[in-house]
Design a protein around this motif. Sequence first.
Motif, mmCIF file in Angstrom:
data_model
loop_
_atom_site.group_PDB
_atom_site.id
_atom_site.type_symbol
_atom_site.label_atom_id
_atom_site.label_comp_id
_atom_site.label_asym_id
_atom_site.label_seq_id
_atom_site.Cartn_x
_atom_site.Cartn_y
_atom_site.Cartn_z
ATOM 1 N N TYR A 93 5.394 1.560 -12.260
ATOM 2 C CA TYR A 93 4.624 1.171 -11.060
ATOM 3 C C TYR A 93 5.047 -0.236 -10.641
ATOM 4 O O TYR A 93 5.321 -0.508 -9.470
ATOM 5 C CB TYR A 93 3.133 1.236 -11.400
ATOM 6 N N ARG A 125 -3.149 -7.193 -6.924
ATOM 7 C CA ARG A 125 -3.093 -7.241 -5.465
ATOM 8 C C ARG A 125 -3.503 -8.616 -4.949
ATOM 9 O O ARG A 125 -4.429 -9.229 -5.463
ATOM 10 C CB ARG A 125 -3.980 -6.139 -4.862
ATOM 11 N N SER A 157 -0.374 11.158 -11.022
ATOM 12 C CA SER A 157 -1.646 10.429 -11.102
ATOM 13 C C SER A 157 -1.698 9.616 -12.395
ATOM 14 O O SER A 157 -2.472 8.682 -12.506
ATOM 15 C CB SER A 157 -2.813 11.405 -11.014
ATOM 16 N N VAL A 212 2.366 1.734 -3.428
ATOM 17 C CA VAL A 212 1.352 2.190 -4.385
ATOM 18 C C VAL A 212 1.117 3.691 -4.207
ATOM 19 O O VAL A 212 1.051 4.453 -5.176
ATOM 20 C CB VAL A 212 0.026 1.406 -4.189
ATOM 21 N N ASN A 213 1.045 4.114 -2.940
ATOM 22 C CA ASN A 213 0.813 5.543 -2.682
ATOM 23 C C ASN A 213 1.940 6.429 -3.186
ATOM 24 O O ASN A 213 1.690 7.522 -3.678
ATOM 25 C CB ASN A 213 0.574 5.780 -1.186
ATOM 26 N N PHE A 214 3.170 5.950 -3.072
ATOM 27 C CA PHE A 214 4.297 6.716 -3.621
ATOM 28 C C PHE A 214 4.091 6.966 -5.115
ATOM 29 O O PHE A 214 4.311 8.065 -5.613
ATOM 30 C CB PHE A 214 5.618 5.967 -3.437
ATOM 31 N N CYS A 215 3.668 5.935 -5.827
ATOM 32 C CA CYS A 215 3.472 6.080 -7.282
ATOM 33 C C CYS A 215 2.405 7.130 -7.566
ATOM 34 O O CYS A 215 2.576 8.003 -8.409
ATOM 35 C CB CYS A 215 3.051 4.757 -7.911
ATOM 36 N N ARG A 216 1.285 7.032 -6.816
ATOM 37 C CA ARG A 216 0.180 7.981 -7.036
ATOM 38 C C ARG A 216 0.620 9.403 -6.752
ATOM 39 O O ARG A 216 0.234 10.341 -7.442
ATOM 40 C CB ARG A 216 -0.990 7.622 -6.122
ATOM 41 N N GLU A 217 1.449 9.530 -5.690
ATOM 42 C CA GLU A 217 1.937 10.848 -5.314
ATOM 43 C C GLU A 217 2.847 11.415 -6.394
ATOM 44 O O GLU A 217 2.827 12.603 -6.704
ATOM 45 C CB GLU A 217 2.734 10.712 -4.019
ATOM 46 N N ASP A 227 0.841 -1.207 0.000
ATOM 47 C CA ASP A 227 0.000 0.000 0.000
ATOM 48 C C ASP A 227 0.873 1.252 0.000
ATOM 49 O O ASP A 227 0.597 2.223 -0.704
ATOM 50 C CB ASP A 227 -0.886 0.051 1.262
ATOM 51 N N ARG A 228 1.918 1.208 0.826
ATOM 52 C CA ARG A 228 2.810 2.356 0.936
ATOM 53 C C ARG A 228 3.458 2.648 -0.423
ATOM 54 O O ARG A 228 3.534 3.787 -0.870
ATOM 55 C CB ARG A 228 3.883 2.033 1.987
#
Length: 417
Positions: free
Chosen positions: A66, A150, A59, A51-56, A48-49
Amino acid sequence: MARIVMKFGGTSMAGIERIRNVAMRVKREAEAGNQVAVVVSAMAGETDRLVNFCREASSLYDPREYDVVVSSGEQITAGLLAIALQSIGVKARSWLGWQLPIRTSDGHASARIADIDTVALDASLAAGEVAVIPGFQGLAAGERVTTLGRGGSDTSAVAMAAAMKADRCDIYTDVDGVYTTDPRIVPRARKLKRVTYEEMLELASVGAKVLQTRSVGLAMKEKVRVQVLSSFVDADGASEPGTLIVGEEEIDDMERQLITGVAYDKNEAKITLTAVPDRPGAVASIFTPLAEANINVDMIVQNIAHSTGSTDVTFTAPQAELARVLDVFEKQREAIGFEQLLHDTRVSKVSVVGVGMRSHAGVAATMFKTLGDRGINVQAITTSEIKVSVLIHEDETELAVRVLHTAYGLDVEDTAA
Ligand code: ASP
Ligand code: MG
């Protein structure tokens, strides 16, 4: 000597102390004379962590990059487990997805395993080394790193077991097996000793989240004997027997129940198009654009025609896709010719599953009567050979699961006396 695959989930890998425990367990299997390949997840929360880096970062991230980022969680745990094994005197090495390699499709972020090369691995196992393999990752044509979607390390484990012709694939997780229903809702739920591939597939697809659905399909196709068991051990380091997932021929009539389990899924949305013209091709004009947008539809109900020559069509799709569904229909408004577009996310799908229903009538009738007696309204229905699902109001989920569990005789007997 047997060949076994052991798979450990994120909770079992969360931190060095737990990784040491996993190493002890692996050591025991190796010292019993088995050839062992271990498939590991990333530490709990790590993916999750990432994945969030990629989104940050953007977008509109490149899915190939990824995959480079999110596959790294498993690289870390694989290396750490190899170190932990070596430190207790077990010969071990890690094999990253690209090193074996595990060949996949190029569907980045949800790639499918195509082929696993086991030549080097076989030699290593024969030399007495434990192989530690990061789950979730593979390699596409063009030598790009991929991930399997996932929860994909379950699929990695089953695919490894099939490729290695392993005698069994033991999946260690934070539940100790597959239950007749969610024990948080029904404390009298029973742990199943055995469940068939087909039942497990239906249960996984309707919300029993023990294994990634895709891994169950693969196990069925490749006839891999999968055992789900707890990664937490009792004092002498053994774990209780979990649930075996097997072919139907392995389940004898004595233990066969009419219904094997009750599952629920609160992640569906209900969509209704009112006053759709009642003529050939109308339903196609609704579902073709959805298929083209890659949106999976589950339950479908078409009502009888109104005297005006139109009809209402209701269906369900994953809640996460609702915005896209609405967008598709706004664009197709003229082509389809409906009046209103309604949606409701306060719904839940409750399903009863069991291979026993193939040879018995009345399963659906019992379900409807049980729900009706409690005043629970059924909004949509679907069936397969071994499953009946109903769509109900979300607030009635727990009640429905409880009364159905009792109605089909699944509650454990009172052991208090
Ligand atoms: N680490 C990945 C995930 O969290 C794969 C897995 O654990 O199965 O989805
Ligand atoms: Mg998992």
